[in-house]
Each structure stands twice: as structure tokens, then as C-alpha cells.
Design a protein around this motif. Structure first.
Motif, mmCIF file in Angstrom:
data_model
loop_
_atom_site.group_PDB
_atom_site.id
_atom_site.type_symbol
_atom_site.label_atom_id
_atom_site.label_comp_id
_atom_site.label_asym_id
_atom_site.label_seq_id
_atom_site.Cartn_x
_atom_site.Cartn_y
_atom_site.Cartn_z
ATOM 1 N N UNK A 235 0.819 -1.214 0.000
ATOM 2 C CA UNK A 235 0.000 0.000 0.000
ATOM 3 C C UNK A 235 0.854 1.267 0.000
ATOM 4 N N UNK A 236 1.985 1.224 0.696
ATOM 5 C CA UNK A 236 2.846 2.415 0.677
ATOM 6 C C UNK A 236 3.490 2.599 -0.685
ATOM 7 N N UNK A 238 1.962 1.634 -3.485
ATOM 8 C CA UNK A 238 0.882 2.026 -4.397
ATOM 9 C C UNK A 238 0.497 3.497 -4.223
ATOM 10 N N UNK A 239 0.398 3.928 -2.973
ATOM 11 C CA UNK A 239 -0.155 5.263 -2.729
ATOM 12 C C UNK A 239 0.850 6.280 -2.186
ATOM 13 N N UNK A 241 2.636 8.779 0.274
ATOM 14 C CA UNK A 241 2.080 9.597 1.362
ATOM 15 C C UNK A 241 0.634 10.016 1.105
ATOM 16 N N UNK A 243 -1.775 8.224 1.023
ATOM 17 C CA UNK A 243 -2.620 7.451 1.949
ATOM 18 C C UNK A 243 -3.246 8.371 2.993
ATOM 19 N N UNK A 244 -2.492 9.392 3.353
ATOM 20 C CA UNK A 244 -2.885 10.228 4.484
ATOM 21 C C UNK A 244 -4.073 11.137 4.161
ATOM 22 N N UNK A 246 -7.176 10.923 2.720
ATOM 23 C CA UNK A 246 -8.538 10.564 3.124
ATOM 24 C C UNK A 246 -8.651 10.505 4.641
ATOM 25 N N UNK A 247 -7.584 10.011 5.250
ATOM 26 C CA UNK A 247 -7.597 9.896 6.712
ATOM 27 C C UNK A 247 -7.659 11.276 7.373
ATOM 28 N N UNK A 273 -6.334 6.978 -3.901
ATOM 29 C CA UNK A 273 -6.788 6.090 -4.980
ATOM 30 C C UNK A 273 -7.289 6.850 -6.208
ATOM 31 N N UNK A 311 1.510 14.141 -0.040
ATOM 32 C CA UNK A 311 0.423 14.588 0.847
ATOM 33 C C UNK A 311 0.521 16.076 1.165
ATOM 34 N N UNK A 496 6.594 3.599 8.815
ATOM 35 C CA UNK A 496 5.384 3.168 8.123
ATOM 36 C C UNK A 496 5.399 1.689 7.765
#
Lengths: 608, 74
Positions: A235-236, A238-239, A241, A243-244, A246-247, A273, A311, A496
Motif C-alpha cells: 500500500x505504501x 501504491x499510494x 504519502x 494514503x494520508x 482521506x484519513x 486512490x 500529501x 510506516x
């Protein structure tokens, strides 16, 4: 010396004199490398109250004992200087491949001093070191310069360059490398521009001596295996930073319209995504990294491409400017990179200017006729260009950072200038996240997130709690996390991917021949933290408690929308946090390290 | 009627170091996390059968779910 390039390269741009001295063993023992080396040289060599953009200031680039080694993420180097943005300590970490080539050229630190009489670039090819004419490169974008120099010298040569922002000494100008990696914060690019140094080209072929080759191989492979086995690797990769995003939107930490809220109604179109599906072309890693978190993106609408956005840039040039289209954010990212200005500070400055304009504190003339409103990407692009070139009333105003701009405009605009110590806050809204707030307040370069990223801790233990454990967590992170910037390695693999931090110690011992523990290194980290504090005190006459206060928005102006609507941290709690922090640090009520603390850390005299 | 829940990185601390748990299907990811004592807000990413989902996704039989927290930031 095992684990080091072996020399300190000194470049006097006044005279063009270049010299090398062996890297002192005591320096490696006490300050290890990277950020430690940088702060040591800054403190010892730059005169008190030196003009950050004058001849006396120095720009120091340092690798660490893990830089350029077969260690996951050993691609970090550190840029240290007296900040023209804040007047205090600046230290910016940069990934990519620069540090490895620098070390292979036998260099642990490059100390750039003086001002060149004409535009030059520094050329390092093993023992050959020269200043070369950069007249034809002056005025070009940082990415253009890199393309041009790589074409001239070859792909194996690594380039760090400034854009027009650095040339024009925009106070938050950055240094660009590997097309999309930056030494971003604090105006390191402005200092490089002030020296008329357009770029550094570096290439090296020498081996780095290690103490125990077999043990080094084994320890390195153990680290790589731990990364490969990590559940988070997929996931790291693929995405990255993103990732952060949406969170942060979900928990109310995504800066929105100049930090007036922590959730963005248009945020979903900025999520990782969505970006992956819409614009990402491929993944990109730094030297020796098994987790390529960087993303190359193509913006079809503009016919352009960029590495990113990360991010921070999505937060500061996206939601914080009310922009919800990921292509627009990526295009703004590209402009900042090529023009050579920090995307975090740029986003903070423009967001403040938009709020001023919408509130009538800046007129149409003041903003050079732009329709400067949240969500207007074209106006943002124009503003970025004005800032980097210091053109127009808006460009001149914002080129000096949001603190100075707000002092000029006044009329209450200081209250929504989102900065601490003169540095624009990076992309976490901290209306109700007390550990993250105190992390920003006490960060040693200004409002930057990467020293102590404590916001998850807020969510775990109660975000509005004001308690000693939160401060203790921040202090531990501040002592520990920056040690990766000292060692010359990326912290993502530990932080991470979740690999055991103790795996680094056998590698460090095998490389340097010196056994160290994290507890030992955390003490080095604490010493560096306190030395940075002393530097601020030394340079700024009235430096003290008031310099640690956050923007009033976080204690006076609760969001009206999103999950943090109605929430702020009360001012008395801000003060309590500082009291707890100073007490735990061993600092007095005004934030100065006490005599006992300095004695305990062996900082009663400037280190030598 | 179960699904597999994989905890990534620091989330393992909530399950005594275990990284893989068998959980009932029919509940949302959010309900499942709460049931395990994991604050849903610390979870940054939910991936179900290699597709990102939100925390309100209802677990189906034989789903393989990966949940990931962030502790380092951008």
C-alpha cells in the motif's frame, strides 16, 4: 574513517578557493552526521547575527553514515543554514540520489561560504572540484537545469539546482533534485541563490570503507528482508504519502481554506486512490529504497508531468486553497518545483492572501487584478509565478513569507497567518489535536511536522487531552525521529513499514565499527535539539516563549464545518502545554535550557 | 461465515502482536475495529480483496481485509 566519505569540502565562493580537510573522528562520534554535522558547522562558523542572505552565512550539505550504503532508504542528505525566512535554524532533508554520489566522491559535508561574483555551479567528480560558469543557466527553471546538466554530463551525475525563486531570494525558496525531490523548507534555496550558486553537480566512484563487510551485508539484507516482508509495503508503494489524505479529511486534520477547517467537502477527489487512477503513471524511489513512495503523474489537461504530488502538497495547494481537482494540484506542484519555491509555504502564503482578499483586506490592485478566490486554480498558478519572480504587488508581498506579509497588511490578518517562528505551518490542522499542536509549537525550524508526528497519538489517547504523557511523546519523537536525518536514512521504512528499529544498529556497527544503541543516539538527538534551541536564542534577541505560540486560529477561531466544527484548544491549555514541555525538557519558563540541562548535555560551551 | 482481517504495522499492538485475525462477516469494518478495541479513526486505509473501501463496508464471507494506520505522516 569507516562509514564516511572521509572529508569536509569547503568552497569559498568569494575567492573561488576550494579545499578539503579530513572529517574529524570526534565530530563523527559526537554529532554522527547529517543534521548533526550541519548544526555543528552552523553554530561554530557562522558569525552571530549574520545576514542570512549575506556573505557570512553558510549553506552546509551533509550526508550520514548510512547515506549511500546498502540500507533501505539510505538516500537522505541534510541542508543546514541560517534561515532567511525565520532568522533562526533551518534544516531541510532531501531524498533522491545526491547524497550517495557525494559520499562516493569522498565528501561528508560541503560547506558553501561567501558570494560568487557571477553565477556559477559547483562541479564535483571524485577529487576534481571546480566552480563553472552558470551564466547560461541563470533564469532557468530547476527542472530545466537538471535536464540540461544531465544531458551534458550523463545520467550518473546527480544535480541539485535552484529555480528563479532561489535566484530572486524568495525567503522560502527550495532546492530541487532528481526532478521532484526537494530540500524544501526554511529558504535554503534563497541562501543558495544569494551566493549566485545555481546548481551542484556531483559524481563519485570511491568505495566507502566499512568495518566488517560480511556483517554489513548480513545486516543490510536483514533490513531489506524486513521491508519486503512488511504487510504495509504494497500500500505504501501504491499510494505513498497520499494514503494520508482521506484519513486527514476523515479526522478533521486536512487543512482547508487557510486552516479555517479540517475537512474539505471536495476532498474525496484528492484522495490517494483517485490520484492513482487519474494521473499516476509510475512509481519512483530514492537511492536503495525497496518502497518507491514517489509518484510520477501526468496532467493531460496541461500536457505536463511531475513527480508528486505528495500529501503535504495536496493539503497545502489543494484543500487549503479550496482546490479539489488533482490535476490542478499537480500542476501547481510542478510550477513550485520548477520555479523553486517550497510548496508548503507557498500554499500557506496564498491561502492567507485569498482570505485577506475575500475579507477586503487586500484590494484588487493589491492582488494584481487576479480573481484570487478559494478554488480558482488559474489565479493560484498566476500567484505562484508572481511569487517566484517577485513581480507585482502580490508577488513582492508574499515572497517574504506570511508572517512579514501579515505584519505589513495588519488589520487582524496576523491572526490567520498560519505560522510559528515565521515558518508557514505544514499540512495538519491542529484545532483539536494537542500533541500535534505542541509538536508544531516547539519544532526546531518552525511549524513543520516531520520532527514529531504525534497526531495518531492524539487520536489514540483523546485528542483534546492536555496531559504530560502527550508532551513526553512529542519530546521522545523529537529526540528520536530526526536521528534518521543524522544517520542519512529515510525514516519511512521504520515508521510506516513498521520494521524493527533495532535492525539498524547491527548495520551501523558493521559500517562504522562503533557499537551504538538507540538510547545512545536519542541522547545525541536531545543534545542536537538543545543546541538548535541555543542557536535561536543566540540569533534572536527577544526569542522566548512567545515564539512558541501557534497561530491564534487554533485557539480563537473554531471551524464551522467538518468533524472538528466548534473545536479549538483553549489558550490556557496552549500555555499549559508549553509549561509541561519546558519542564520535561529542563528549560525555564521562557523556554531557555537551564544551566543544569546544558551541563547534563555537555553544552556549556560551543562544541568543538 | 468469516472474513480475514490483516493488521498492518502498529495496529498489531491492539491484537497482542498478531497480524491476522479471523472475524465474523456481516459487520462493517468500523464495527469490527471497535469490537477489537481498535479506534476506527487511527485506521487510514481499508483494502478489501485488493480494492480500497471505506470503514462502512460490510464484510462478506471470505473477504480478505487489510487495515493500515499511519504513524509517520506525509
Amino acid at each position: 574513517m569507516n562509514g564516511y566519505g572521509g572529508s569536509i569540502l569547503r568552497v569559498d565562493l568569494n575567492s573561488g578557493t576550494i579545499s578539503r580537510q579530513p572529517t574529524p573522528a570526534a565530530l563523527a562520534r559526537d554529532f554522527v552526521g547529517g543534521r548533526g554535522f550541519g548544526l555543528y558547522f552552523l553554530t561554530r562558523e557562522v558569525p552571530v547575527h549574520a545576514d542570512p542572505l549575506g556573505s557570512e552565512n553558510k549553506l552546509i550539505i551533509s550526508s550520514g553514515p548510512l547515506s549511500g550504503m546498502l540500507i533501505p532508504g539510505g538516500g537522505k542528505c541534510d541542508w543546514t543554514t541560517k534561515s532567511p525566512l525565520t532568522g533562526g535554524y533551518a534544516d531541510a532533508s532531501m531524498g533522491g540520489h545526491f547524497t550517495a554520489e557525494m559520499k562516493y566522491a569522498g565528501v561528508d559535508s560541503i560547506i558553501l561560504e561567501g558570494i560568487s561574483p557571477k553565477p556559477v555551479y559547483l562541479f564535483i567528480d571524485d577529487r576534481k572540484v571546480e566552480l563553472r560558469d552558470a551564466t547560461s543557466l541563470w533564469g532557468k527553471g530547476a527542472i530545466d537545469v537538471e535536464v540540461s546538466l544531465k544531458k551534458q554530463y550523463g545520467e550518473e551525475y546527480q544535480i541539485a539546482a535552484i529555480g528563479p525563486g532561489g535566484e530572486n531570494q524568495v525567503l522560502y525558496a527550495c532546492i530541487n533534485h532528481d526532478y521532484g525531490r526537494q530540500a524544501g523548507r526554511g529558504g535554503v534555496g534563497a541562501v543558495m541563490g544569494s551566493k549566485l550558486l545555481k546548481a551542484i553537480v556531483v559524481h563519485g566512484t570511491q568505495s566507502i570503507p566499512v568495518a566488517d563487510l560480511d556483517a554489513y551485508r548480513q545486516a543490510g539484507m536483514a533490513l531489506y528482508k524486513a521491508c519486503k516482508d512488511s504487510d504495509g509495503l504494497k500500500d505504501w508503494t501504491r499510494y505513498g504519502t497520499t494514503i494520508v489524505v482521506s484519513w486527514c479529511d476523515e479526522v478533521g486534520a486536512l487543512p482547508t481554506r487557510n486552516f479555517s477547517a479540517g475537512s474539505f467537502e471536495g476532498g474525496k477527489t484528492l484522495y490517494g486512490p483517485v490520484m492513482r487512477e487519474q494521473i499516476v503513471v509510475t512509481d519512483k524511489g530514492c537511492f536503495g529504497c525497496p518502497c518507491p513512495c514517489g509518484k510520477y503523474s501526468r496532467m493531460k489537461r496541461y500536457g505536463t508531468q511531475v513527480e508528486g504530488p505528495e500529501y503535504e502538497t495536496i493539503g497545502m495547494l489543494g484543500s487549503n486553497l479550496g482546490i479539489s481537482d488533482i490535476q490542478d494540484v499537480a500542476q501547481a506542484n510542478l510550477l513550485c518545483d520548477d520555479l523553486g519555491i517550497d510548496s508548503i509555504s507557498t500554499g500557506g502564503c496564498i491561502a492567507w492572501a485569498i482570505e485577506c482578499y475575500e475579507k477586503g483586506l487586500l484590494s484588487k490592485t493589491d492582488v494584481d487584478g487576479l480573481d484570487l478566490r478559494f478554488g480558482n486554480a488559474e489565479a493560484v498558478f498566476a500567484a505562484i509565478k508572481l511569487i517566484a519572480t517577485r513581480q507585482g504587488k502580490l508577488g513582492v508581498l508574499l515572497s517574504e513569507g506570511v508572517k512579514r506579509a501579515a505584519q505589513k497588511v495588519g488589520n487582524g490578518s496576523e491572526k490567520f497567518a498560519i505560522q510559528i517562528k515565521g515558518m508557514e505551518q505544514s499540512a495538519y490542522a491542529t484545532h483539536n489535536a494537542t500533541a500535534m499542536l505542541v509538536s508544531y509549537m516547539t519544532c526546531d525550524v518552525g511549524a513543520h511536522h516531520n520532527r514529531a508526528w504525534a497526531i495518531t497519538y492524539d487520536l489514540q489517547v483523546g485528542r483534546d487531552r492536555v496531559a504530560p504523557d502527550k508532551v513526553a511523546r512529542v519530546i521522545w519523537l523529537q529526540n528520536f525521529r530526526p536521528m534518521f536525518d543524522v544517520l542519512g536514512a529515510c525514516r519511512l521504512q521504520w515508521v510506516e513499514l513498521g520494521i524493527d528499529r533495532d535492525l539498524y544498529m547491527p548495520a551501523l556497527e558493521a559500517i562504522t565499527g562503533i557499537r551504538r544503541s538507540w538510547e545512545d543516539l536519542e541522547k545525541v538527538g536531545e543534545r542536537i535539539w538543545n543546541l538548535a534551541r541555543l542557536y535561536w536564542q543566540r540569533e534572536i534577541e527577544d526569542f522566548g516563549r512567545d515564539w512558541d505560540l501557534p497561530a491564534p486560529r487554533f485557539y480563537e477561531d473554531p471551524p464551522t464545518t467538518g468533524v472538528t466544527a466548534g473545536q479549538i484548544t483553549r489558550f490556557e491549555d496552549v500555555q499549559r502545554l508549553l509549561d509541561m514541555y519546558y519542564e520535561q525538557r529542563g528549560w525555564d519558563a521562557n523556554g531557555a535550557p537551564t544551566a543544569e540541562t546544558l551541563e547534563r548535555l555537555n553544552l556549556t560551551v560551543v562544541p568543538n | 461465515m468469516t472474513a480475514t482481517l490483516r493488521l498492518v504495522g502498529p495496529l498489531k499492538e491492539y491484537a497482542n502482536g498478531r497480524s491476522e485475525l479471523v472475524v465474523p462477516s456481516g459487520l462493517s469494518v468500523r464495527q469490527t475495529l471497535v469490537g477489537l478495541g481498535i479506534p476506527p479513526e487511527v485506521v487510514a486505509l481499508v483494502v478489501v480483496n485488493e480494492e480500497q473501501q471505506n470503514k462502512d463496508y460490510i464484510l462478506q464471507e471470505q473477504d480478505v481485509v487489510r487495515v493500515l494506520a499511519v504513524i509517520g505522516g506525509g
